[in-house]
Design an enzyme around this catalytic site. Sequence first.
Site: not given
Length: 339
Positions: A82, A8-9, A170
Amino acid sequence: MKRVCVTGAGGYIGSWVVSLFLSKGYMVHGTVRDPCDETKNGHLKKLENAEERLHLFKADLLDFESLCAAFAGCSGVLHVASPVPLHVASTVPGSHTPNPQVELLDPAMLGTQNVLNASLKAKVEKVVVVSSGAAVMVNPELPSDMELDESFWTDIEYANSTQNWYAVSKTIAEMEALNFAKRHDVKVVTICPSIVIGPMLQSIINATSLLLLSYMKEEGRSGGDSMEDIKRPYVDVRDLCDAILLLYENPESNGRYICSAYSLTTKEFVAKMESLSPGYNYPKIFTGQSAYPPLNSEKLLKLGWNYRPLEETIVDNIKNYEETGLLEKGKPFPSTITF
């Protein structure tokens, strides 16, 4: 040279993690949906040292092989990716998640499993998984008179019953990560940040930035000139990234860590913003009184973590909003997102 991969850069937290690790001399692999999408990922290529030491990989959390390719040669993985729905900081859990299984649950839970298995295959030494305070404090049985530490967990059945799909995703993902480490030869550390605020590197607006903008712009508030007076925990995105680096580099890090710096009511936060940057359309009326349980970061502080003054975060945040035009009237609130 030290080499890590950031999932998820291109996102809010991921971008700052990439920036920090590049500044510390790491070679960085970054997973993104489309490396050629300049709108979402162009800012990464402009980071200092990116041209020499950043390699973006086209990858999807639900595509195991794409993660294996991205993790190859890395000694560490920082699992940041996420999905965070835009309404996640609001008070109506699940209200804008038409298909939670596809939008939240699968990417968070199956995605984390794929990240862990790909890390094992790549012989990664350490994985830092970014969880959330939502995995700690969604539980009707929590004590109201004490701070929550790492021993507290969200009640999954209760979160399901209230359709708080983000908390469900989560919590299950973090539990799986910690259990995975017990079964396999890979070190896994998890971190649970509170509401993450601070300046953005990316151009696509994120949920918590919308929340802070609603403190400054009437069109972001469902109540017009009034807001509910909720006590929330906060942490600066840059301090969170410092914590992620600390947990990755410190051989003593283990298990789970809460990462939260301040806890303020909406009224207190707005007053602080207005004193530092007057002239914006701050709410004048604060209704009701409710609070998220306070979070205790003592375990992280004992490891050597520090956080900046709240005033610095607010000043930098507002400057960022001004420079990017987010404080212009009508921007950037979609009509369905109000706090």
